[in-house]
Each structure stands twice: as C-alpha cells, then as structure tokens.
Design a protein around this motif. Sequence first.
Motif, PDB file in Angstrom:
ATOM      1  N   LEU A  44       0.801  -1.222   0.000  1.00  0.00           N
ATOM      2  CA  LEU A  44       0.000   0.000   0.000  1.00  0.00           C
ATOM      3  C   LEU A  44       0.833   1.271   0.000  1.00  0.00           C
ATOM      4  CD1 LEU A  44      -2.786   1.350   0.158  1.00  0.00           C
ATOM      5  CD2 LEU A  44      -2.693   1.072   2.650  1.00  0.00           C
ATOM      6  N   SER A  45       1.942   1.276   0.716  1.00  0.00           N
ATOM      7  CA  SER A  45       2.689   2.532   0.878  1.00  0.00           C
ATOM      8  C   SER A  45       4.112   2.509   0.324  1.00  0.00           C
ATOM      9  CB  SER A  45       2.749   2.890   2.371  1.00  0.00           C
ATOM     10  OG  SER A  45       3.482   1.904   3.101  1.00  0.00           O
ATOM     11  N   GLY A  46       4.505   1.401  -0.294  1.00  0.00           N
ATOM     12  CA  GLY A  46       5.891   1.280  -0.753  1.00  0.00           C
ATOM     13  C   GLY A  46       6.224   2.090  -1.996  1.00  0.00           C
ATOM     14  N   PHE A  47       5.219   2.384  -2.838  1.00  0.00           N
ATOM     15  CA  PHE A  47       5.425   3.102  -4.099  1.00  0.00           C
ATOM     16  C   PHE A  47       6.583   2.488  -4.888  1.00  0.00           C
ATOM     17  CE2 PHE A  47       2.978   6.225  -1.714  1.00  0.00           C
ATOM     18  CZ  PHE A  47       2.064   6.626  -2.674  1.00  0.00           C
ATOM     19  N   GLY A  48       6.464   1.181  -5.065  1.00  0.00           N
ATOM     20  CA  GLY A  48       7.435   0.443  -5.865  1.00  0.00           C
ATOM     21  C   GLY A  48       6.789  -0.034  -7.159  1.00  0.00           C
ATOM     22  N   PRO A  49       7.306  -1.096  -7.751  1.00  0.00           N
ATOM     23  CA  PRO A  49       6.761  -1.580  -9.029  1.00  0.00           C
ATOM     24  C   PRO A  49       5.349  -2.143  -8.935  1.00  0.00           C
ATOM     25  CG  PRO A  49       8.442  -3.073  -8.177  1.00  0.00           C
ATOM     26  CD  PRO A  49       8.507  -1.835  -7.339  1.00  0.00           C
ATOM     27  N   ARG A  50       4.855  -2.407  -7.701  1.00  0.00           N
ATOM     28  CA  ARG A  50       3.495  -2.919  -7.529  1.00  0.00           C
ATOM     29  C   ARG A  50       2.488  -1.826  -7.169  1.00  0.00           C
ATOM     30  NH1 ARG A  50       3.106  -7.183  -3.176  1.00  0.00           N
ATOM     31  NH2 ARG A  50       4.633  -5.874  -2.090  1.00  0.00           N
ATOM     32  N   VAL A  51       2.850  -0.572  -7.367  1.00  0.00           N
ATOM     33  CA  VAL A  51       1.969   0.527  -6.963  1.00  0.00           C
ATOM     34  C   VAL A  51       0.604   0.436  -7.644  1.00  0.00           C
ATOM     35  CG1 VAL A  51       2.883   2.133  -8.715  1.00  0.00           C
ATOM     36  CG2 VAL A  51       1.797   3.025  -6.648  1.00  0.00           C
ATOM     37  N   ALA A  52       0.577   0.044  -8.924  1.00  0.00           N
ATOM     38  CA  ALA A  52      -0.698  -0.068  -9.628  1.00  0.00           C
ATOM     39  C   ALA A  52      -1.505  -1.263  -9.125  1.00  0.00           C
ATOM     40  CB  ALA A  52      -0.461  -0.189 -11.133  1.00  0.00           C
ATOM     41  N   GLU A  53      -0.822  -2.314  -8.690  1.00  0.00           N
ATOM     42  CA  GLU A  53      -1.513  -3.468  -8.115  1.00  0.00           C
ATOM     43  C   GLU A  53      -2.218  -3.057  -6.825  1.00  0.00           C
ATOM     44  OE1 GLU A  53       0.830  -7.062  -7.772  1.00  0.00           O
ATOM     45  OE2 GLU A  53       2.091  -6.439  -9.454  1.00  0.00           O
ATOM     46  N   ALA A  54      -1.554  -2.216  -6.041  1.00  0.00           N
ATOM     47  CA  ALA A  54      -2.151  -1.725  -4.800  1.00  0.00           C
ATOM     48  C   ALA A  54      -3.396  -0.892  -5.099  1.00  0.00           C
ATOM     49  CB  ALA A  54      -1.133  -0.894  -4.028  1.00  0.00           C
ATOM     50  N   LEU A  55      -3.291  -0.029  -6.099  1.00  0.00           N
ATOM     51  CA  LEU A  55      -4.426   0.814  -6.471  1.00  0.00           C
ATOM     52  C   LEU A  55      -5.588  -0.026  -6.995  1.00  0.00           C
ATOM     53  CD1 LEU A  55      -2.525   3.750  -8.212  1.00  0.00           C
ATOM     54  CD2 LEU A  55      -3.860   3.888  -6.096  1.00  0.00           C
ATOM     55  N   THR A  56      -5.267  -1.061  -7.756  1.00  0.00           N
ATOM     56  CA  THR A  56      -6.305  -1.947  -8.291  1.00  0.00           C
ATOM     57  C   THR A  56      -7.037  -2.663  -7.168  1.00  0.00           C
ATOM     58  OG1 THR A  56      -5.043  -2.305 -10.334  1.00  0.00           O
ATOM     59  CG2 THR A  56      -6.739  -3.932  -9.799  1.00  0.00           C
ATOM     60  N   GLU A  57      -6.282  -3.155  -6.193  1.00  0.00           N
ATOM     61  CA  GLU A  57      -6.882  -3.848  -5.052  1.00  0.00           C
ATOM     62  C   GLU A  57      -7.755  -2.897  -4.237  1.00  0.00           C
ATOM     63  OE1 GLU A  57      -5.407  -6.036  -0.930  1.00  0.00           O
ATOM     64  OE2 GLU A  57      -4.165  -6.240  -2.730  1.00  0.00           O
ATOM     65  N   LEU A  58      -7.266  -1.688  -4.020  1.00  0.00           N
ATOM     66  CA  LEU A  58      -8.005  -0.688  -3.259  1.00  0.00           C
ATOM     67  C   LEU A  58      -9.275  -0.273  -4.006  1.00  0.00           C
ATOM     68  CD1 LEU A  58      -7.512   0.687  -0.549  1.00  0.00           C
ATOM     69  CD2 LEU A  58      -6.321   2.527  -1.755  1.00  0.00           C
ATOM     70  N   ASN A  59      -9.139  -0.089  -5.300  1.00  0.00           N
ATOM     71  CA  ASN A  59     -10.268   0.287  -6.151  1.00  0.00           C
ATOM     72  C   ASN A  59     -11.379  -0.753  -6.080  1.00  0.00           C
ATOM     73  OD1 ASN A  59     -11.251   0.050  -9.411  1.00  0.00           O
ATOM     74  ND2 ASN A  59     -11.313   2.083  -8.503  1.00  0.00           N
ATOM     75  N   LYS A  60     -11.011  -2.020  -6.090  1.00  0.00           N
ATOM     76  CA  LYS A  60     -12.008  -3.119  -6.014  1.00  0.00           C
ATOM     77  C   LYS A  60     -12.705  -3.123  -4.655  1.00  0.00           C
ATOM     78  CE  LYS A  60      -9.807  -6.266  -9.337  1.00  0.00           C
ATOM     79  NZ  LYS A  60      -9.075  -7.550  -9.501  1.00  0.00           N
ATOM     80  N   GLU A  61     -11.942  -2.823  -3.606  1.00  0.00           N
ATOM     81  CA  GLU A  61     -12.524  -2.786  -2.265  1.00  0.00           C
ATOM     82  C   GLU A  61     -13.495  -1.611  -2.135  1.00  0.00           C
ATOM     83  OE1 GLU A  61     -12.342  -4.933   0.222  1.00  0.00           O
ATOM     84  OE2 GLU A  61     -11.081  -6.261  -0.990  1.00  0.00           O
ATOM     85  N   PHE A  62     -13.146  -0.490  -2.748  1.00  0.00           N
ATOM     86  CA  PHE A  62     -14.007   0.693  -2.696  1.00  0.00           C
ATOM     87  C   PHE A  62     -15.346   0.413  -3.394  1.00  0.00           C
ATOM     88  CE2 PHE A  62     -10.351   4.043  -2.356  1.00  0.00           C
ATOM     89  CZ  PHE A  62     -10.121   3.613  -1.065  1.00  0.00           C
ATOM     90  N   LYS A  63     -15.311  -0.384  -4.455  1.00  0.00           N
ATOM     91  CA  LYS A  63     -16.517  -0.682  -5.203  1.00  0.00           C
ATOM     92  C   LYS A  63     -17.533  -1.467  -4.359  1.00  0.00           C
ATOM     93  CE  LYS A  63     -16.441  -2.147  -9.434  1.00  0.00           C
ATOM     94  NZ  LYS A  63     -16.107  -2.975 -10.637  1.00  0.00           N
ATOM     95  N   LYS A  64     -17.038  -2.176  -3.355  1.00  0.00           N
ATOM     96  CA  LYS A  64     -17.930  -2.995  -2.508  1.00  0.00           C
ATOM     97  C   LYS A  64     -18.688  -2.167  -1.467  1.00  0.00           C
ATOM     98  CE  LYS A  64     -14.688  -6.907  -2.740  1.00  0.00           C
ATOM     99  NZ  LYS A  64     -13.801  -7.781  -1.906  1.00  0.00           N
ATOM    100  N   ILE A  65     -18.213  -0.944  -1.236  1.00  0.00           N
ATOM    101  CA  ILE A  65     -18.806  -0.116  -0.176  1.00  0.00           C
ATOM    102  C   ILE A  65     -20.126   0.472  -0.626  1.00  0.00           C
ATOM    103  CG2 ILE A  65     -18.441   1.907   1.288  1.00  0.00           C
ATOM    104  CD1 ILE A  65     -15.411   1.421   0.887  1.00  0.00           C
ATOM    105  N   LYS A  66     -21.143   0.306   0.187  1.00  0.00           N
ATOM    106  CA  LYS A  66     -22.487   0.806  -0.156  1.00  0.00           C
ATOM    107  C   LYS A  66     -22.690   2.224   0.365  1.00  0.00           C
ATOM    108  CE  LYS A  66     -24.449  -3.837  -0.055  1.00  0.00           C
ATOM    109  NZ  LYS A  66     -25.445  -4.721   0.545  1.00  0.00           N
TER     110      LYS A  66
END
Length: 286
Positions: A264-286
């Motif tokens: 989540l906070s490393g800002f390394g090569p997986r930064v977009a993976e973190a955003l994708t995971e967070l984005n999917k979690e946000f979609k579940k919120i009602k």
Amino acid sequence: MKKTGFLFLALLTLITACNSGAKSEDKKEEKVEEKRIVSLNGSVTEIIYAVGSQKELIGVDVTSTYPAAAEKLTNLGHVRKLSVESLLALNPSHVVMLEDEVSPDLKSKLKQAKIELVTFKHPNSVDEAKSLVKEVAKWLGKAQEADEVVAKIDADIKGLAKLDKKPKVLFVYARGAGTLMVAGEKTPLEKMIVLAGGENAGKGFVDFKPLTSESVIAANPDVILMFTSGAQSLGPDGIFNVPGVSTTNAGKNKALIQMDGQLLSGFGPRVAEALTELNKEFKKIK
C-alpha cells in the motif's frame, strides 16, 4: 617446397594461436563483474527482482517481504537498527537504499570498508515510483526491463474502475491500542486513496495526527483503511472498539479494508496493483 610449406603452416598455426589468446584476453577484459548487493529498502528490492537482477542480491532489510524469494535471503532487520558488522560480514560490493534513511554511522563505516553506497530518492507518488524503477534499473543496466515494468503500471492504472460515489476513507496507523494515528492531507496514503477513487476523510490537517474520538466522529468515514499488521495489533474487530469509531458509518457497517503495508505505501513496481486492489474494495462499499 615441402620444407617451405611446412614452415608456412607452422607460422600460420602460431599466428592463429596468438590471435586466439588475444581474443580470450579481450573477453576477460569485457566481462563485467557481478555486483554483490545488499538492499535496505523493500521497494528497491522489488525492483531488483522485477528487472531480473536478483542473482546479485545477497541481503535485505525487514521491509523486503516481496517477492517470497527475498525472505530467503539474509535479513538484516530494520534499516534504523541494523548491525553494520552483520552487513559487512556479507562482503557486499554495493549497499542500496533510500537517501533519507542513511545514518552517518552507516555511511562512515561503508566508506571505511570501501563498499559503494548507492541511494535513491524516497518515492511518494505514482510518478516518483516510476522514476525509481527507471533509476534503479538503469544502475543495474536493465533500462529495457524498466520500460516494461513502467508500461504495466500505466496500463493497470488506466484499467481502474470509475466509481459512482467516492467513499470517505480514513487511514488509521496502529501499533497496538497505544499508538493510533490518522492520515491527513498531503500524505502518500491520501494520494493512494484519491487515485483509487476515494476521498480522504482526514481533513483540516497535514501529515498524521493522533486519533481521538472527537476527530473520528467528525470525519465520519464510510470505511477505515489499515495496514494488515496494524489491524492485527488491535485484535479481532479491535478498531471498532476504539472510542468514537462505532458511531461512524464505517463502524456501523463494520467496514474495514486491510492491506499489506509494503504494497500500500511502498510506491514500488506494484503501486498499480495496490491501487487496483483498493479500487475493487471501494466498489464494494455501499
């Protein structure tokens, strides 16, 4: 004639042997000696693996938890508390880390031991994450591989879903119930929340501040975001037992997102993976 021919062949053989020896020497001179790298930052470690230079890696710090293979290397602990003697015992040729994490003692001892210290700027945004990938890869001689990593980051970010409603997200940093901090404006966590399609509930202050019942009630987040390690330090549903949290929308709906801290906070090569995971979690919120 036979004698002349024999002498000619002997001379030709000698010349060929000499040229072969010269080429062999040239190859020896052209051979680049492999580095023996100790990485003292998780994001740098991830980049080394991402561009295929992991064979040169001999030691890491405690934040180097990805990929799993990195955990098999000698772990020197936290960069601020590591034993320089243990590091030197690995006989590295290079130590790589972020420039704001170098202690004067480490710098001095590496210089005395004639070990090269290579530092990079601390990344706090997606653009800086991509720059870090390029800089580390260039140092490793893997510029082309860096382009591929950066292209994937860009492609993954373009694939983020647009949300109909932005959830109010409060990031809480925890190290047990005695240490609870919330992320405010201009923090790296706010950038991740916003890029993933949310709204930072920590308003009216910059950086981090202690969580209070009054502030969390005023923020009234739809969801609470935490590092997995932080959430676990509070015990099952521990964050919802913190005064004030139960009265918020997040508390009423038991809405909690837990993510690996390095991801989540490393800002390394997986930064977009973190955003994708967070984005999917946000979609579940009602």
